[in-house]
Structures are given as C-alpha cells and as structure tokens.
Scaffold this active site. Structure first.
Site, short mmCIF file in Angstrom:
data_model
loop_
_atom_site.label_atom_id
_atom_site.label_comp_id
_atom_site.label_asym_id
_atom_site.label_seq_id
_atom_site.Cartn_x
_atom_site.Cartn_y
_atom_site.Cartn_z
N CYS A 50 23.22 -19.15 -53.36
CA CYS A 50 21.95 -19.95 -53.72
C CYS A 50 21.50 -20.73 -52.67
CB CYS A 50 21.83 -20.58 -55.04
SG CYS A 50 22.74 -22.17 -55.31
N CYS A 51 20.24 -20.91 -52.80
CA CYS A 51 19.53 -21.99 -52.02
C CYS A 51 19.57 -21.38 -50.58
CB CYS A 51 19.91 -23.21 -52.23
SG CYS A 51 18.86 -24.45 -51.22
N ILE A 52 20.13 -22.06 -49.63
CA ILE A 52 20.26 -22.08 -48.20
C ILE A 52 21.57 -21.15 -47.93
CG2 ILE A 52 21.44 -23.97 -47.49
CD1 ILE A 52 18.81 -22.30 -45.25
N PRO A 61 22.70 -18.26 -48.78
CA PRO A 61 22.68 -16.77 -48.30
C PRO A 61 22.83 -16.52 -47.03
CG PRO A 61 21.20 -17.33 -50.16
CD PRO A 61 21.42 -18.65 -49.82
#
Length: 272
Positions: free
Chosen positions: A173-175, A177
C-alpha cells in the site's frame, strides 16, 4: 461405556459433521480437529517507525487490525540495517548526527515481536504484506533518491521474488507498490491517480515512475466509490494486491477502509 472423548475419537470426522449439523454454534465443548480450516499465515514487512523515515504507523496498524479480523496469524519482520537517515517528525527535517536501525525501530510497532527479514521464508507463510511510509522508499529501496534507477534491499527483493515464484499473494500500500514494480517486471499496481488534482493526490508523479520501472499503473481511488474505480487493485496473474492509502489526502477512516479491501483480497488469494 467408553468415555465421550473416546467415542468422539473413534467416530472421527463423520461424528464431528453430524454434531455440527445437529447443533450448529453449540459445540464449544467439543474439539473436532479433523477438517478444521487452518488460518492464513501472513508476514508483514516493516521499514522503521514513522512516516517520513520508516513505516507509516496508521497503515501498519490498519493492516494488523484487518488481518486480526480476518483470523490471520501474523509475524512481523524488518531488515536489520541502518536507516537512510532520521527525521525529526515535529519539524519535518533530518536530525543531524543521529542514526537508527530499521529492525530496532520497527520493533516499536511490533511491540517487540519481530524478526530479521533474513529469516522470512515462503515455507512459513501464505502471504506477505508491505505497509507504506517513506521507509519503503528510503530503507527498503533507494527509490526516494534514485527514482527509476533505484536499488531494492537484497532481502526485500528475495522475499518478493520467492513469494511470486511460489504463487503466494503479495499486498502493498501507499508508496510500497514501487517495490513490486521494480522487482516483478510487468506487475500491475496502483498508487491512486496520475494527476495531483489540486493537491488531493500530492504524490501522483509516482505513477509515472512505476511505468518507468517496468510496472503497469492502474488508476484507483483511496476508498470504494460508485465510480468505475475501486480502492484496491488485484493483479490476478501475479497475485499482487495494492491500494493507494496515504497517497491521497483524505479522511483517515477512508484510508483504513481501503487498506481493509487490500487485506481482504490478499486473504482470499491464499485460499485459507
């Protein structure tokens, strides 16, 4: 007459099934181990403690709550390496001449129950999840500094490749990936929208970087909506599940719900 426990043991699964049909919900006193579903075993990989130099704490907490509700067995891990730097979160500035260890800092979130990432194996887990926070781009990789030319921590790269090869789901999640985009060529991920939209998506440029890394970016919302976009993207081919989380400036409960969608899909993909 033989004792009830002996009778249960001799009759085995057939008797357990019969008892459940006869009195569903009323078998707390009986132990029928045969045929019981085993809970999914999920590894959570942390990158420190604090959004600007480690794991985003709200995201980690949301992941753990949703895994608990899903009945998963959780073990947390972190690389035993120095942080890129230390941020004074009250000022948003680097704390000069201060250094911290990623594993030691991650132990704050794990309440001490954490292991070195070097010990994480696919044999012990059914899935792995990476919360976000700048630690994913600073401590698990060099993305914050090198962008598309970044390097990924050796153990992080090993874990991603091992779970992918084993056909076991990976949640990010968030950065975070960007880690999958770098290591798993062609993986489909989302970090939300591709335009800032007046500041609602302040890190929208990351979508372009994902494409440069060799990944495919899919536009998604931070939370479920009635539009064609949904809060979590599932790459069924690679078993990679992603959600924008704090890539979007929105209410905390929406971030929580979006992460819940990611966790739910990860657990479903385990088949447990």
């Amino acid at each position: 007459l033989p004792p009830p426990t002996a009778m249960l043991a001799s009759r085995g699964p057939a008797l357990c099934t019969a008892l459940r049909r006869a009195a569903p919900g009323g078998l707390a006193s009986f132990h029928c181990s045969a045929g019981r579903r085993r809970n999914a075993r999920v590894a959570v990989v942390l990158s420190g403690c604090g959004v600007y130099d480690g794991t985003e704490i709200h995201e980690a907490s949301a992941i753990l709550v949703h895994l608990s509700r899903g009945g998963a067995e959780v073990q947390m891990y972190a690389p035993d390496v120095p942080q890129m730097h230390v941020i004074d979160h009250s000022k948003g500035q680097p704390a000069e001449a201060e250094s911290r260890n990623v594993l030691v800092e991650s132990a704050r979130i794990a309440r001490g129950k954490i292991a070195s990432l070097a010990k994480l194996t696919t044999a012990d887990h059914d899935a792995v999840i990476f919360p976000g926070g700048f630690g994913a781009a600073k401590n698990l990789s060099t993305f914050a500094v090198d962008g598309k030319d970044c390097k990924v921590n050796r153990e992080v790269e090993r874990v991603l490749k091992d779970f992918h090869k084993a056909g076991k789901p990976i949640g990010l999640c968030c950065i975070s990936p960007v880690l999958a985009a770098k290591v798993l060529s062609g993986a489909e991920v989302t970090v939300g929208h591709e335009e800032e939209e007046g500041g609602k998506w302040p890190y929208a440029g990351t979508a372009g970087a994902i494409k440069e890394l060799g990944g495919k970016h899919c536009v998604k919302e931070a939370v479920f909506s009635l539009t064609p976009f949904y809060e979590a993207h599932v790459d069924t081919k690679n078993k990679v599940v992603t959600t924008p989380a704090f890539m979007c400036e929105t209410e905390l409960h929406k971030i929580f719900d979006g992460i819940g969608a990611m966790v739910k899909n990860v657990l479903q993909l385990t088949g447990k």
